[in-house]
Design an enzyme around this catalytic site. Structure first.
Site, PDB file in Angstrom:
ATOM      1  N   GLY A  42       0.855  -1.201   0.000  1.00 22.67           N
ATOM      2  CA  GLY A  42       0.000   0.000   0.000  1.00 22.67           C
ATOM      3  C   GLY A  42       0.881   1.238   0.000  1.00 22.67           C
ATOM      4  N   ALA A  89      -0.541   7.421   1.724  1.00 23.24           N
ATOM      5  CA  ALA A  89       0.210   8.292   2.634  1.00 23.24           C
ATOM      6  C   ALA A  89       0.884   7.495   3.755  1.00 23.24           C
ATOM      7  CB  ALA A  89      -0.733   9.345   3.220  1.00 23.24           C
ATOM      8  N   GLY A 105       1.457   4.079   4.203  1.00 22.90           N
ATOM      9  CA  GLY A 105       2.435   3.070   3.790  1.00 22.90           C
ATOM     10  C   GLY A 105       3.735   3.719   3.353  1.00 22.90           C
ATOM     11  N   ALA A 154       0.851  10.849   8.646  1.00 24.76           N
ATOM     12  CA  ALA A 154       1.872  10.324   7.731  1.00 24.76           C
ATOM     13  C   ALA A 154       2.940  11.379   7.444  1.00 24.76           C
ATOM     14  CB  ALA A 154       1.194   9.876   6.439  1.00 24.76           C
ATOM     15  N   LYS A 159     -12.091   6.615  17.149  1.00 26.92           N
ATOM     16  CA  LYS A 159     -11.631   8.015  17.217  1.00 26.92           C
ATOM     17  C   LYS A 159     -11.947   8.741  15.908  1.00 26.92           C
ATOM     18  CE  LYS A 159      -7.905   7.886  14.418  1.00 26.92           C
ATOM     19  NZ  LYS A 159      -7.547   8.816  13.346  1.00 26.92           N
ATOM     20  N   SER A 204      -6.260  16.162   9.836  1.00 22.85           N
ATOM     21  CA  SER A 204      -7.032  14.919   9.796  1.00 22.85           C
ATOM     22  C   SER A 204      -8.120  14.990   8.727  1.00 22.85           C
ATOM     23  CB  SER A 204      -7.697  14.662  11.157  1.00 22.85           C
ATOM     24  OG  SER A 204      -8.800  13.775  11.001  1.00 22.85           O
ATOM     25  N   ASN A 239     -10.640  12.849   8.527  1.00 28.18           N
ATOM     26  CA  ASN A 239     -11.945  12.625   9.175  1.00 28.18           C
ATOM     27  C   ASN A 239     -12.483  13.930   9.755  1.00 28.18           C
ATOM     28  OD1 ASN A 239     -12.635   9.539   9.302  1.00 28.18           O
ATOM     29  ND2 ASN A 239     -10.429   9.697   9.564  1.00 28.18           N
TER      30      ASN A 239
END
Ligand code: NAI
Ligand code: 13P
Length: 318
Positions: free
Chosen positions: A6, A9, A11, A132, A183, A246, A248
């Site tokens: 993967g 970001a 990986g 990342a 989270k 983030s 999310n």
């Protein structure tokens, strides 16, 4: 050799951090085009353009090149983890899932998904507060490595720790996975609160009651309280609910502002909220914030109604 499956970001960031220590690392991208481009530019232009690859980091789109790995990191969005595990030849290489979430179809987290087809293979999860971009440029970061087998866990901990990436280990895979998954749901809720202009006090209340919801869920499914209050739970909750780095949280901001959001962006909390709501219904568990996030995403409620409903719930002890 460590294989990283993967090249998004996370990986890519992990591959860079590990490669900087001089370890032999191979990063697998699913498209030939992306692998060629990364090999030529010596960076991941799409996800981490400002983080050059160390000289020793190898890139491939051929899965055979990672089959000789002694450890495999699986850094893909959780809803695609099962498909990626199926691509790998069975063996005894420890599989470390570097993803956060609950699978919609099965209600399982990363180690449960791996165990479905690889019962005899060591399954671990690497999770905790880390963007990342920070890992890729060597900023200090502390994460949780969770694996039911403590001997395997200690070995993975020492293999994957670097001078800037400090791993703590636990055998509580349930707690680490629930913390990392939930989270993201709470980050969407906090983003929505901020996007709607409800202010820092409302966000603090959402984060704290979100943590209470995580603890309630955790206690039903056997998570240890200290795991939920550690890096993979509270640590990642605080990071994700307070930073516009983030995805999310930014998705939540867009919900609160009633703006469009790029559907190609990885937002693990969206599917996880739905999966968790189903699990909670089956277990007769009260999860008001998860329920609200799901309703907001589906367009079944808007912020003013959602807040009114949350504020008018029966009064109770904290
Ligand atoms: N980006 C970050 O700062 C962090 C991400 N994570 C977690 O890492 C996991 C992966 O996220 P990111 O790397 O950020 O996502 P991303 O959106 O940056 O990249 C996703 C990668 O997965 C690949 N992918 C997508 N579907 C696939 C499939 N069916 N088969 C194979 N590969 C596929 C894509 O090609 C892409 O390379 C998520 O669970 C995320 O929560 C954890 C900590 C930090
Ligand atoms: O998990 C993360 C930080 O620990 C990354 O969060 P996002 O997936 O919301 O960008």
């Amino acid at each position: 050799m460590i294989g990283v499956v993967g090249a998004g970001a996370f990986g890519t960031a992990l591959a860079i951090a590990l490669s900087k220590t001089g370890k032999d690392i191979v990063l697998w991208a699913r498209s030939d085009r992306q692998a060629h481009e990364m090999a030529e530019l010596r960076c991941n232009r799409v996800y981490l353009p400002d983080a050059p690859f160390p000289d020793g980091l190898r890139v491939t789109s051929d899965l055979n090149e990672v089959t000789a790995a002694t450890t495999l990191l699986l850094a893909v969005p959780l809803q695609h983890l099962r498909g990626v595990v199926d691509l790998l030849s069975p063996g005894d290489t420890p599989l470390v899932a570097c993803c956060k979430g609950i699978e919609l179809a099965s209600g399982k987290g990363p180690t449960g998904i791996i165990a479905d087809t690889r019962r005899d293979q060591t399954a671990a999860v690497l999770t905790g507060p880390s963007f990342a971009a920070d890992i890729a440029i060597g900023r200090p970061t502390a994460l949780t490595l969770a694996c039911a087998d403590d001997t395997a866990s200690a070995s993975l901990q020492s293999t994957l720790t670097t001078p800037s990436l400090r791993l703590y280990r636990t055998t509580d895979t349930i707690g680490a996975e629930l913390g990392g998954a939930l989270k993201n749901v709470m980050a969407i809720a906090c983003g929505a609160v901020m996007g709607a202009g409800l202010g820092d006090s409302a966000r603090a209340a959402t984060l704290t009651r979100g943590f209470a919801e995580m603890q309630r869920i955790g206690s039903v499914f056997g998570a240890r309280p200290e795991t939920l209050s550690g890096l993979s739970g509270l640590g990642d909750l605080v990071l994700t609910c307070t930073s516009e780095l983030s995805r999310n949280y930014r998705f939540g901001l867009s919900l609160g502002r009633r703006e469009a959001f790029d559907p190609k962006t990885t937002v693990e909390g969206a599917a996880t909220a739905k999966a968790m709501l189903q699990i909670a219904r089956d277990a007769n568990l009260d999860v008001p914030i998860t329920k609200t996030v799901t309703a907001l995403i589906d367009g079944d409620t808007q912020i003013p109604e959602a807040i009114a409903e949350l504020m008018q719930r029966p009064l109770k002890e904290e």
